[in-house]
Write an enzyme that holds these catalytic residues in place. Structure first.
Site, short mmCIF file in Angstrom:
data_model
loop_
_atom_site.label_atom_id
_atom_site.label_comp_id
_atom_site.label_asym_id
_atom_site.label_seq_id
_atom_site.Cartn_x
_atom_site.Cartn_y
_atom_site.Cartn_z
N TYR B 181 0.40 -1.19 -0.15
CA TYR B 181 0.53 -0.02 -0.04
C TYR B 181 0.95 1.50 0.06
CZ TYR B 181 1.08 1.01 4.63
OH TYR B 181 1.45 1.42 5.64
N CYS B 182 0.03 2.64 -0.24
CA CYS B 182 0.68 3.94 0.22
C CYS B 182 0.13 4.80 0.22
CB CYS B 182 1.52 3.88 -1.38
SG CYS B 182 0.30 3.93 -2.90
N ARG B 183 0.14 6.01 -1.11
CA ARG B 183 -0.62 7.01 -0.03
C ARG B 183 -2.36 6.83 -0.49
NH1 ARG B 183 4.38 10.32 -2.66
NH2 ARG B 183 5.81 10.64 -1.04
N GLY B 184 -2.63 5.71 -0.53
CA GLY B 184 -3.86 5.98 -0.86
C GLY B 184 -4.31 5.95 -3.02
#
Lengths: 223, 223
Positions: B181-184
DNA sequence: CTAATTATCTAAAGAATATTAGAATATAGG
DNA sequence: CCTATATTCTAATATTCTTTAGATAATTAG
């Protein structure tokens, strides 16, 4: 023009689209229109009158809201009715307002002129208010225009529009506290109603919530 | 100047104040900055670089956000760090984005280039993901820069920034599915990470949520 | 103190918005 | 078909916003 190829271009497009919704919520008049539409569908003239702007300006602002897909249009004869696309938009309005209230001191001081003074029913006791109303321990009145009451109202509330209230005081069960609500914290109707009732010797308090706030809390509405 | 006397004037003031927050959220670049700040505090240059704008422009936009009281400033030496005033602002960003996604077709088609193709982990299975991670049935990796991981991350996630991932593939437990996952949803890091892992023969999927979305769902974060 | 770094402030050009007035469109009723 | 009503569209102006560049301020290192 083969747009939308680089990561930067994709991202720009994404934020631009969200900003369309933000932009729709960036004008005071449009926000006022959204709050009115939280009460139910209305035609352009109603909206313009309630918001205190010209019909043409209202139409222009409504077009913006339509472009952001926040409102839907329905024509009925000569009248054009606008409504919120769904409850999510009403929730967004409530979130935005709450966020602004919690942050902007100027807003709070302006709000104090509407909510004014203490002994308002804090929003938190929605459930207990509900059960008290169910047991008939207090009378909940909806002082908005009948058309808005007809589209959605709080459970156990009866319609007593502000401009009819004076003549209909005798309809209120005697010796029972009255709770009045209107369109929400920014609306002046319930405040006026409480003042009127107090002058008539009725024990009256204001509930700050309107139907949008009520629903945003997850509480049920009646139709 | 005895302003603020008529009902109309009071109302205008109220909506104007809320519109200040709406206006802050009406520019694509400002929204991108807000999303970055959802990852934790950052200094102006970081923000400008990540958002792909000049330092001066970033500073100007941050000033707007400051005026709307959405962000707070902290000076440390020569650097000025910005952060969201509180989680409510992050929630507002998530609500706004979700509202836009659900409404604007153009956004969805642009988003499909980021989220692209199927088999992304739908956001809903957050809790089951959590319990699988706890039992060690899958490896959750956070591919954002370490500084963001350090400020808040998903429970059981380990930091594996995208630009180090290639060299650190051997740190991943073998034969175990990886969730990145990352920032969204709008961020490209996790998508790239999944592609990289897939090329290396690792069974990898992307989780669309970032920490802001995760928290907005009421799920816990680690620090 | 001076130089370098980081960020803000000021000013100005161009783009976008709000608002108003007048023309145009759609509908209902005669 | 003609008229009145309700609304939108078009055009024009005043205002505001975005963006850039240059000057300024605050801080650290030498």
């Amino acid at each position: 023009m083969d747009a939308m190829t680089t990561p930067r271009q994709i991202k720009d497009t994404l934020y631009q689209q969200v900003a369309r919704v933000g932009k729709a919520l960036s004008s005071p008049k449009r926000l006022e229109l959204v709050e009115l539409l939280c009460q139910g569908e209305m035609h352009v003239e109603q909206l313009a009158t309630e918001a205190g702007i010209s019909l043409k300006l209202a139409s222009a602002h409504l077009k913006e809201l339509r472009l952001a897909q926040l409102v839907a249009v329905r024509r009925e004869g000569r009248k054009v009715f606008y409504s919120l696309v769904d409850d999510q938009v009403a929730d967004l309005w409530v979130s935005l307002r709450v966020c602004a209230e919690n942050r902007l001191l100027e807003l709070r001081s302006a709000l104090s002129e509407v909510v004014s003074h203490p002994h308002e029913l804090s929003a938190l006791n929605g459930k207990s208010l509900l059960s008290q109303a169910r047991r008939g321990e207090l009378t909940v009145i909806d002082v908005r225009p009948v058309s808005e009451y007809a589209q959605a109202h709080l459970p156990y509330a009866r319609s007593m529009p502000l401009d009819e209230l004076r003549q209909r005081l005798d309809e209120l069960p005697p010796e029972r506290p009255v709770v009045a609500y209107c369109r929400g914290p920014f609306c002046l109707l319930a405040k006026d109603a409480v003042a009127l009732l107090a002058r008539a010797g009725v024990n009256a308090t204001r509930l700050e919530d309107g139907v949008a706030e009520w629903r945003a809390r997850g509480l049920p509405l009646a139709h």
